[in-house]
Write a protein that holds these residues in place. Structure first.
Motif, PDB file in Angstrom:
ATOM      1  N   ASN A 139       0.828  -1.210   0.000  1.00 32.57           N
ATOM      2  CA  ASN A 139       0.000   0.000   0.000  1.00 32.57           C
ATOM      3  C   ASN A 139       0.860   1.257   0.000  1.00 32.57           C
ATOM      4  OD1 ASN A 139      -2.285  -1.608   0.072  1.00 32.57           O
ATOM      5  ND2 ASN A 139      -2.480  -1.514   2.298  1.00 32.57           N
ATOM      6  N   ARG A 140       1.957   1.216   0.730  1.00 37.14           N
ATOM      7  CA  ARG A 140       2.871   2.368   0.739  1.00 37.14           C
ATOM      8  C   ARG A 140       3.456   2.601  -0.652  1.00 37.14           C
ATOM      9  NH1 ARG A 140       5.333   3.880   5.830  1.00 37.14           N
ATOM     10  NH2 ARG A 140       4.255   2.874   7.563  1.00 37.14           N
ATOM     11  N   ILE A 141       3.825   1.526  -1.318  1.00 40.01           N
ATOM     12  CA  ILE A 141       4.407   1.661  -2.652  1.00 40.01           C
ATOM     13  C   ILE A 141       3.376   2.226  -3.626  1.00 40.01           C
ATOM     14  CG2 ILE A 141       5.347   0.353  -4.594  1.00 40.01           C
ATOM     15  CD1 ILE A 141       6.627  -1.522  -2.568  1.00 40.01           C
ATOM     16  N   VAL A 142       2.131   1.767  -3.501  1.00 36.69           N
ATOM     17  CA  VAL A 142       1.069   2.287  -4.376  1.00 36.69           C
ATOM     18  C   VAL A 142       0.879   3.780  -4.158  1.00 36.69           C
ATOM     19  CG1 VAL A 142      -1.405   2.202  -4.832  1.00 36.69           C
ATOM     20  CG2 VAL A 142      -0.115   0.086  -4.595  1.00 36.69           C
ATOM     21  N   ARG A 143       0.872   4.203  -2.888  1.00 36.84           N
ATOM     22  CA  ARG A 143       0.718   5.635  -2.607  1.00 36.84           C
ATOM     23  C   ARG A 143       1.905   6.424  -3.138  1.00 36.84           C
ATOM     24  NH1 ARG A 143      -1.610   3.715   2.348  1.00 36.84           N
ATOM     25  NH2 ARG A 143       0.431   3.777   3.349  1.00 36.84           N
ATOM     26  N   ARG A 196       8.053  10.628  11.804  1.00 39.31           N
ATOM     27  CA  ARG A 196       7.515   9.381  12.352  1.00 39.31           C
ATOM     28  C   ARG A 196       5.992   9.441  12.453  1.00 39.31           C
ATOM     29  NH1 ARG A 196      10.933   5.811  14.678  1.00 39.31           N
ATOM     30  NH2 ARG A 196       9.259   5.049  16.010  1.00 39.31           N
ATOM     31  N   TRP A 197       5.458  10.597  12.817  1.00 39.52           N
ATOM     32  CA  TRP A 197       4.008  10.730  12.963  1.00 39.52           C
ATOM     33  C   TRP A 197       3.304  10.599  11.614  1.00 39.52           C
ATOM     34  CZ3 TRP A 197       0.658  15.205  11.954  1.00 39.52           C
ATOM     35  CH2 TRP A 197      -0.647  14.993  12.401  1.00 39.52           C
ATOM     36  N   VAL A 198       3.832  11.274  10.598  1.00 37.65           N
ATOM     37  CA  VAL A 198       3.230  11.190   9.267  1.00 37.65           C
ATOM     38  C   VAL A 198       3.354   9.774   8.709  1.00 37.65           C
ATOM     39  CG1 VAL A 198       3.455  11.985   6.876  1.00 37.65           C
ATOM     40  CG2 VAL A 198       3.541  13.628   8.756  1.00 37.65           C
ATOM     41  N   ASP A 199       4.488   9.143   8.963  1.00 39.78           N
ATOM     42  CA  ASP A 199       4.667   7.766   8.494  1.00 39.78           C
ATOM     43  C   ASP A 199       3.669   6.831   9.159  1.00 39.78           C
ATOM     44  OD1 ASP A 199       6.423   5.632   7.141  1.00 39.78           O
ATOM     45  OD2 ASP A 199       6.398   4.998   9.229  1.00 39.78           O
ATOM     46  N   HIS A 200       3.441   7.029  10.462  1.00 41.73           N
ATOM     47  CA  HIS A 200       2.506   6.168  11.183  1.00 41.73           C
ATOM     48  C   HIS A 200       1.058   6.453  10.789  1.00 41.73           C
ATOM     49  CE1 HIS A 200       0.712   3.901  14.464  1.00 41.73           C
ATOM     50  NE2 HIS A 200       0.004   4.974  14.783  1.00 41.73           N
ATOM     51  N   ARG A 201       0.729   7.717  10.584  1.00 39.54           N
ATOM     52  CA  ARG A 201      -0.663   8.089  10.325  1.00 39.54           C
ATOM     53  C   ARG A 201      -1.053   7.900   8.866  1.00 39.54           C
ATOM     54  NH1 ARG A 201      -4.713  11.370  12.482  1.00 39.54           N
ATOM     55  NH2 ARG A 201      -5.955  12.475  10.915  1.00 39.54           N
ATOM     56  N   GLU A 202      -0.182   8.327   7.956  1.00 37.52           N
ATOM     57  CA  GLU A 202      -0.528   8.333   6.538  1.00 37.52           C
ATOM     58  C   GLU A 202       0.251   7.312   5.719  1.00 37.52           C
ATOM     59  OE1 GLU A 202      -3.023  10.034   5.514  1.00 37.52           O
ATOM     60  OE2 GLU A 202      -3.325  11.091   7.415  1.00 37.52           O
ATOM     61  N   GLY A 203       1.259   6.691   6.330  1.00 35.62           N
ATOM     62  CA  GLY A 203       2.049   5.712   5.594  1.00 35.62           C
ATOM     63  C   GLY A 203       2.862   6.324   4.473  1.00 35.62           C
ATOM     64  N   THR A 204       3.340   7.543   4.664  1.00 36.87           N
ATOM     65  CA  THR A 204       4.134   8.210   3.639  1.00 36.87           C
ATOM     66  C   THR A 204       5.217   9.041   4.304  1.00 36.87           C
ATOM     67  OG1 THR A 204       4.011   9.619   1.675  1.00 36.87           O
ATOM     68  CG2 THR A 204       2.666  10.261   3.556  1.00 36.87           C
ATOM     69  N   ARG A 205       6.064   9.667   3.483  1.00 32.89           N
ATOM     70  CA  ARG A 205       7.164  10.466   4.009  1.00 32.89           C
ATOM     71  C   ARG A 205       6.846  11.949   3.883  1.00 32.89           C
ATOM     72  NH1 ARG A 205      12.275   8.348   0.783  1.00 32.89           N
ATOM     73  NH2 ARG A 205      10.813   8.734  -0.924  1.00 32.89           N
ATOM     74  N   LEU A 206       7.579  12.749   4.633  1.00 34.47           N
ATOM     75  CA  LEU A 206       7.425  14.195   4.529  1.00 34.47           C
ATOM     76  C   LEU A 206       7.917  14.666   3.164  1.00 34.47           C
ATOM     77  CD1 LEU A 206       8.729  15.411   8.025  1.00 34.47           C
ATOM     78  CD2 LEU A 206       6.357  15.192   7.292  1.00 34.47           C
ATOM     79  N   ASP A 207       7.077  15.440   2.478  1.00 39.22           N
ATOM     80  CA  ASP A 207       7.543  16.034   1.234  1.00 39.22           C
ATOM     81  C   ASP A 207       8.168  17.396   1.537  1.00 39.22           C
ATOM     82  OD1 ASP A 207       5.379  17.680   1.755  1.00 39.22           O
ATOM     83  OD2 ASP A 207       4.074  16.693   0.300  1.00 39.22           O
ATOM     84  N   THR A 208       8.577  18.096   0.486  1.00 45.10           N
ATOM     85  CA  THR A 208       9.278  19.368   0.683  1.00 45.10           C
ATOM     86  C   THR A 208       8.402  20.384   1.396  1.00 45.10           C
ATOM     87  OG1 THR A 208      10.520  18.949  -1.344  1.00 45.10           O
ATOM     88  CG2 THR A 208      10.536  21.197  -0.488  1.00 45.10           C
ATOM     89  N   GLY A 209       7.130  20.445   1.002  1.00 45.83           N
ATOM     90  CA  GLY A 209       6.229  21.395   1.639  1.00 45.83           C
ATOM     91  C   GLY A 209       6.015  21.092   3.109  1.00 45.83           C
ATOM     92  N   ALA A 210       5.879  19.806   3.438  1.00 47.31           N
ATOM     93  CA  ALA A 210       5.671  19.425   4.835  1.00 47.31           C
ATOM     94  C   ALA A 210       6.900  19.748   5.671  1.00 47.31           C
ATOM     95  CB  ALA A 210       5.342  17.945   4.922  1.00 47.31           C
TER      96      ALA A 210
END
Length: 206
Positions: free
Chosen positions: A110-114, A172-186
């Motif tokens: 699912n992470r790879i799909v996102r 870590r919070w974004v990874d746990h909540r959304e399953g993704t990494r911080l982008d430049t804007g974040a």
């Protein structure tokens, strides 16, 4: 031999014959009981072997499915831009306790799909990131002020790092909540919140 002796001898023979017949019957019954018990034990052992064989077959099938799923996930990971991966690694002990391997692989898929879709972080999460960065920066700034009060030059390093203090926790919070990494804007929002909080703390503590 008198008649009485003869009768006594006949009685003894009859009694001996009866004892022999009783012993033979008991031996026969014991044999039948023992044979039935052995047959029951053999049947129970056969059922246990059959159940164990079925369990082994089920586990082997599940293992094959997990291996196939792992190969698919690893193949999808290779297709992501900026990812350089080698061959599929060998199985290792899980650090997730009793978590199911198939569920972990599905989560990775699912992470790879996102990542392929380029899903952005939801707006509600983006709103929280500056606050998170500000809280972490404030804590680090307070530590820095304490070091200043003690006259330690290390305080400058803490003040410089304060705006970035929230990045590890935010990641870590974004990874746990959304399953993704911080982008430049974040990352920018988190650091911006940290900069404002660090500046406010510095002005307040002057």
């Amino acid at each position: 031999m008198t008649v009485a002796e003869y009768r006594s001898l006949v009685a003894d023979l009859v009694a001996a014959a009866r004892r022999r017949d009783a012993a033979a019957a008991a031996a026969g019954q014991s044999y039948m009981d023992g044979r039935a018990a052995v047959e029951r034990d053999v049947a129970a052992a056969a059922e246990a072997v059959e159940a164990a064989s079925a369990a082994v077959a089920t586990r082997e099938l599940a293992l094959v499915k997990v291996d196939q799923q792992a190969e698919r996930v690893w193949g999808d990971l290779r297709l992501l831009r900026g990812r350089r991966v080698g061959d599929l690694p060998a199985p290792a002990f899980s650090t997730h306790g009793d978590a199911d391997a198939a569920e972990l692989l599905q989560s990775a898929a699912n992470r790879i799909v996102r990542a392929k879709r380029g899903d952005s972080i939801p707006g509600g999460v983006l709103v929280v990131l500056p606050l998170l960065g500000g809280v972490c920066a404030t804590i680090v700034a307070l530590v820095a002020s304490g070091l200043f009060w003690l006259g330690l030059p290390l305080a400058w390093l803490f003040f410089i790092l304060a705006p970035f203090a929230g990045l590890p926790l935010a990641s870590r919070w974004v990874d746990h909540r959304e399953g993704t990494r911080l982008d430049t804007g974040a990352v920018g929002l988190t650091v911006l919140g940290g900069m404002l909080a660090a500046l406010g703390s510095a002005l307040y503590l002057r």
